[in-house]
Structures are given as structure tokens and as C-alpha cells.
Motif scaffolding. Structure first.
Motif, PDB file in Angstrom:
ATOM      1  N   GLY A 110       0.830  -1.193   0.000  1.00 45.00           N
ATOM      2  CA  GLY A 110       0.000   0.000   0.000  1.00 45.00           C
ATOM      3  C   GLY A 110       0.872   1.253   0.000  1.00 45.00           C
ATOM      4  O   GLY A 110       0.533   2.258  -0.624  1.00 45.00           O
ATOM      5  N   PHE A 111       1.983   1.176   0.688  1.00 45.50           N
ATOM      6  CA  PHE A 111       2.905   2.319   0.750  1.00 45.50           C
ATOM      7  C   PHE A 111       3.381   2.697  -0.656  1.00 45.50           C
ATOM      8  O   PHE A 111       3.319   3.855  -1.064  1.00 45.50           O
ATOM      9  N   ASP A 207      -7.464   6.936   0.025  1.00 45.52           N
ATOM     10  CA  ASP A 207      -6.634   5.816   0.466  1.00 45.52           C
ATOM     11  C   ASP A 207      -7.476   4.959   1.418  1.00 45.52           C
ATOM     12  O   ASP A 207      -7.736   5.341   2.550  1.00 45.52           O
ATOM     13  N   HIS A 210      -7.386   0.872   5.404  1.00 47.44           N
ATOM     14  CA  HIS A 210      -8.045   0.238   6.547  1.00 47.44           C
ATOM     15  C   HIS A 210      -9.519  -0.059   6.291  1.00 47.44           C
ATOM     16  O   HIS A 210     -10.200  -0.584   7.173  1.00 47.44           O
ATOM     17  N   THR A 238      -5.228  -1.751   0.172  1.00 45.50           N
ATOM     18  CA  THR A 238      -4.086  -2.585   0.538  1.00 45.50           C
ATOM     19  C   THR A 238      -4.501  -4.046   0.573  1.00 45.50           C
ATOM     20  O   THR A 238      -5.660  -4.372   0.824  1.00 45.50           O
ATOM     21  N   SER A 240      -2.513  -5.944   2.469  1.00 47.76           N
ATOM     22  CA  SER A 240      -1.687  -6.308   3.624  1.00 47.76           C
ATOM     23  C   SER A 240      -2.469  -6.342   4.930  1.00 47.76           C
ATOM     24  O   SER A 240      -1.970  -6.835   5.935  1.00 47.76           O
ATOM     25  N   LYS A 241      -3.656  -5.772   4.959  1.00 41.99           N
ATOM     26  CA  LYS A 241      -4.392  -5.667   6.214  1.00 41.99           C
ATOM     27  C   LYS A 241      -5.505  -6.726   6.228  1.00 41.99           C
ATOM     28  O   LYS A 241      -5.212  -7.890   6.425  1.00 41.99           O
TER      29      LYS A 241
HETATM   30  C1  PLP Z   1      -1.156   0.622   6.274  1.00 41.15           C
HETATM   31  C2  PLP Z   1      -1.475   1.783   5.422  1.00 41.15           C
HETATM   32  C3  PLP Z   1      -0.843   1.955   4.202  1.00 41.15           C
HETATM   33  C4  PLP Z   1       0.289   1.070   3.759  1.00 41.15           C
HETATM   34  O1  PLP Z   1      -0.141  -0.198   3.395  1.00 41.15           O
HETATM   35  P1  PLP Z   1       0.930  -1.390   3.335  1.00 41.15           P
HETATM   36  O2  PLP Z   1       0.295  -2.369   2.425  1.00 41.15           O
HETATM   37  O3  PLP Z   1       1.130  -1.876   4.724  1.00 41.15           O
HETATM   38  O4  PLP Z   1       2.190  -0.819   2.762  1.00 41.15           O
HETATM   39  C5  PLP Z   1      -1.252   3.020   3.400  1.00 41.15           C
HETATM   40  N1  PLP Z   1      -2.229   3.863   3.805  1.00 41.15           N
HETATM   41  C6  PLP Z   1      -2.842   3.727   4.994  1.00 41.15           C
HETATM   42  C7  PLP Z   1      -3.920   4.682   5.378  1.00 41.15           C
HETATM   43  C8  PLP Z   1      -2.489   2.680   5.842  1.00 41.15           C
HETATM   44  O5  PLP Z   1      -3.086   2.563   7.013  1.00 41.15           O
END
Ligand code: PLP
Length: 393
Positions: A110-111, A207, A210, A238, A240-241
Motif C-alpha cells: 500500500g505504501f 486511500d 483500513h 491494501t 496487507s491488512k
Molecule cells: C497501512 C497503510 C498503508 C500502507 O499499506 P501497506 O500495504 O502496509 O504498505 C497506506 N495507507 C494507509 C492509510 C495505511 O493505514
């Protein structure tokens, strides 16, 4: 003898120690799940973003294992040279259908999705209008683009409007918010921001890191939750969460995605996802579509835990999501709260400046669908005991 040119870092670290803000990494010695073991201690885990328990879901596990057998462990290249497998394209199509957009591009995280997109589509002549609590990856993307950055107070749409009105009409503008704010758990004011973007000709970007898997039908995110489909030009999510694996993606129209294929630097210069991650993410979307009871359980647990903390008298801020902050005051107090909870078998990470404002240090709790009522009651009892000890309630 050579003088250590990095000696200043030791000074910086000592300052953190003096301020009681120095942190050892907590080491997870089991799977990432609701009740697990960190640093040899069995704890109720309130610190992961594993909202639906998908990190250990049997369907994802099985698909990832098969992926290794079918495709090996790595891709050996960036997407734009030899690292695009048919499964990468299939994941992007699946996400595009899920998010109801023309196209999706998947990034390594996500970053990188945020940083690569903002820096890819803007130049130094452009301007970003950004909520003050937006995620660090958005801010880094803005910095890399060298566009001007105008920050508006948290969720203050009128302030954003006043900023935009002072800018030349011809200047390209990106209006950007988190869907769910990661430290406070409140929601960006999407309908009002979409109105503003349409009035003023801004590009609208959300974005939803979450929110994916948490808000909207089957976890489609805040765009679906607020019913603003077609009004957000760039959606970031993302993997990843809640999705339980790793990665990020950008959802939008075909021009946006094809442009990012050509200009987003993490896409061009960093190797693509290994097959096991790609296929685990595809299995996760199937779980969202076929097991909606998981999301219902997440929300049941969220209500139970949030109400419990509020009944005890904690300051839980403005949260509207499974992220509930417990605000402690200064950084040292938040870290003490976290440490004392840990001693009692509850892991809720302390978070201090610069991640949040100096006087708003907190422990951040995140419940998941896989916490049992016993886990959550155990955690509430620990919060009650430690909260009284520290004079927070
Ligand atoms: C966690 C997060 C990201 C980054 O996501 P990753 O997949 O962990 O790199 C980007 N934006 C927000 C708002 C986040 O909370």
C-alpha cells in the motif's frame, strides 16, 4: 582510530531512551492471530490489522501452498520486463470487478501504491490538498512529486474549499483523504469531499487501506459504504491488512492504470509479487464474496469492545471503525499503559509522537472477527485494572 560518522545516531537513540520512547520490537513467536504469543507471553492480540483473520485462513493457506508448487517462489523481474505472470493480470481483473472500476494495478505494498501514484501523476507545477492526518505514504508521494502541499485541518471540508479557492483555477489539483484514518479510526468525509472536487475540478483520491475488507458491501471499502462510486478518480487499497497477505493496489479508469504501468516508479523498478502472495490475495477476495459472516462478526466484536471501553470511562476519541484508540496523554504514559497491559496478557501497541500529536499519545486497539467474547472480556478487564492504576478512569 576512525571516528564513527554515525555517532550522532547513538545520541538520538539516547534521547529516545531518556524520553521513555525507545521501543524494542515485539517478537511474534506463533501465527498472526487473535490469541497468540509475543515475547514468550501468551496474549490477546489487539495490535494487528488482520481484521478478518485471513492471515491463517485455510483457503488462503492452501492456495498459497499450491501456488509454490505450480509457479515457484519468485518472479525474477519487475512487472515491466519479465515479471508479469498471468496470475498478476488475473488478480488485477478480479480486484477491478470487486471494486467496480475499469482497471486495477497491483503494487508491492500500500505504501508504494500511494507513493508511486501521487509522485507518478503530479509534477512540481501541481498542488496537493491533503488532510492533516493522511498516511505517511501519501505525504512521501507528495514530496517525491515536488508538487506544492496544502494541508487542511482534519476532515475540515470548508477549510479545504478556502485553500482551493485561493489557487489559480488552471493549476492541477489533487484532493486526497484516507477513507479510514489509521490512528483514530474515523472516516474521511467522502460525500462532501467529492462535491468539493467536482465543484473545483480537483482529482479526487481516497486511500482505503483500513477500509478494504471492513466497510461497504463484502468489504468493498468506503467508496461503497458512502455510495460514491464513479466520483473518486483514484482509489488505493491494501492487500496487507484485512486481505491478510501483502500488497497494495490502485483502482480507477483505464487511462490512469495504463499511465501508472508506464510511470509509477515502484511498478517499474521493483520486483513483482511472488506467486503465493498473488494467489492468496485472489483467494481472499473469494472469501470476502462467499463468507460475509466474517465481516458481520468483525462488527459485532467492534461494538462489544468499543462499548466496553466507553462504559469503563476511557477517552476513545472519534472512532467509527474497528480501530479504537485509548488516549493516554503524553508518550511516556501511553507506553506505560501498553507495557502494563502486556504484563496482564493484552497486547495493544503504544503510539506516540511523531505518529500522533504529542498530547494525544495512545494505545491503539484493533479487534478482529476471530477474537472470542472471552478474549475481548479478558482485555476489557485488563484495561479496567490498568486504567485505574494509571488514573485514566
Ligand atoms: C497501512 C497503510 C498503508 C500502507 O499499506 P501497506 O500495504 O502496509 O504498505 C497506506 N495507507 C494507509 C492509510 C495505511 O493505514
Amino acid at each position: 582510530m576512525r571516528v564513527d560518522p554515525l555517532a550522532y545516531l547513538a545520541t538520538e537513540l539516547q534521547t529516545l531512551k531518556d524520553q521513555k520512547l525507545y521501543r524494542q520490537l515485539r517478537i511474534l513467536e506463533d501465527e498472526q492471530k487473535a490469541h497468540t504469543t509475543f515475547d514468550h507471553k501468551s496474549v490477546v492480540n489487539l495490535s494487528s490489522n488482520n481484521y478478518l483473520g485471513l492471515t491463517t485462513h485455510p483457503r488462503l493457506r492452501e492456495r498459497a501452498l499450491k501456488a509454490v508448487e505450480e509457479y515457484g517462489v519468485g518472479t525474477g523481474s519487475v512487472r515491466t520486463i519479465a515479471g508479469t505472470m498471468d496470475i498478476h493480470m488475473a488478480l488485477e481483473r478480479k480486484l477491478a470487478d470487486f471494486k467496480q472500476v475499469e482497471k486495477v494495478v497491483v503494487f508491492q505494498s500500500g505504501f508504494t501504491a500511494n507513493a508511486g501514484t501521487v509522485s507518478g501523476i503530479l509534477t512540481k507545477d501541481d498542488v496537493v490538498i491533503s488532510d492533516e492526518l493522511n498516511h505517511a505514504s501519501i505525504i512521501d508521494g507528495c514530496r517525491l512529486s515536488r508538487a506544492a502541499i496544502k494541508v487542511f485541518p482534519h476532515k475540515d471540508v470548508d477549510a479545504a474549499r478556502r485553500i482551493i479557492q485561493q489557487l489559480p483555477a488552471s493549476q492541477r489539483k489533487l484532493l486526497i483523504t484516507d477513507g479510514v484514518f489509521s490512528m483514530d479510526g474515523d472516516l474521511g468525509p467522502l460525500p462532501a469531499l467529492c462535491d468539493l472536487a467536482e465543484e473545483t475540478g480537483c482529482i479526487m483520491m481516497v486511500d482505503d487501506a483500513h477500509a478494504s475488507g471492513v466497510f461497504g458491501r463484502n468489504g468493498r471499502g468506503t467508496i461503497d459504504h458512502f455510495g460514491v462510486h464513479g466520483r473518486v478518480d483514484i482509489q488505493v487499497g491494501t492487500l496487507s491488512k484485512a486481505i491478510g497477505a501483502l500488497g497494495g493496489y490502485v483502482a480507477g479508469n483505464a487511462n490512469l492504470i495504463e499511465f501508472l504501468y508506464h510511470r509509477a516508479r515502484p511498478f517499474l523498478f521493483s520486483t513483482s509479487h511472488p506467486p503465493a502472495v498473488v494467489l492468496a490475495c485472489m483467494a481472499a477476495i473469494d472469501v470476502l464474496l462467499e463468507e460475509p459472516a466474517l465481516i458481520e462478526r468483525l462488527w459485532d466484536n467492534t461494538r462489544f469492545f468499543k462499548e466496553g471501553l466507553q462504559r469503563l470511562g476511557f477517552d476513545t476519541g472519534m472512532s467509527e471503525s474497528p480501530i479504537t484508540p485509548v488516549i493516554a496523554g503524553d508518550g511516556a504514559k501511553a507506553m506505560l499503559l501498553s507495557d502494563k497491559l502486556f504484563e496482564r496478557g493484552v497486547f495493544a501497541q503504544g503510539i506516540a509522537f511523531p505518529t500522533v500529536a504529542r498530547d494525544k499519545a495512545r494505545v491503539r486497539t484493533i479487534v478482529t472477527a476471530t477474537h472470542t467474547r472471552e478474549d475481548l472480556q479478558y482485555a476489557l478487564d485488563a484495561f479496567a485494572a490498568v486504567g485505574r492504576e494509571l488514573g485514566l478512569i
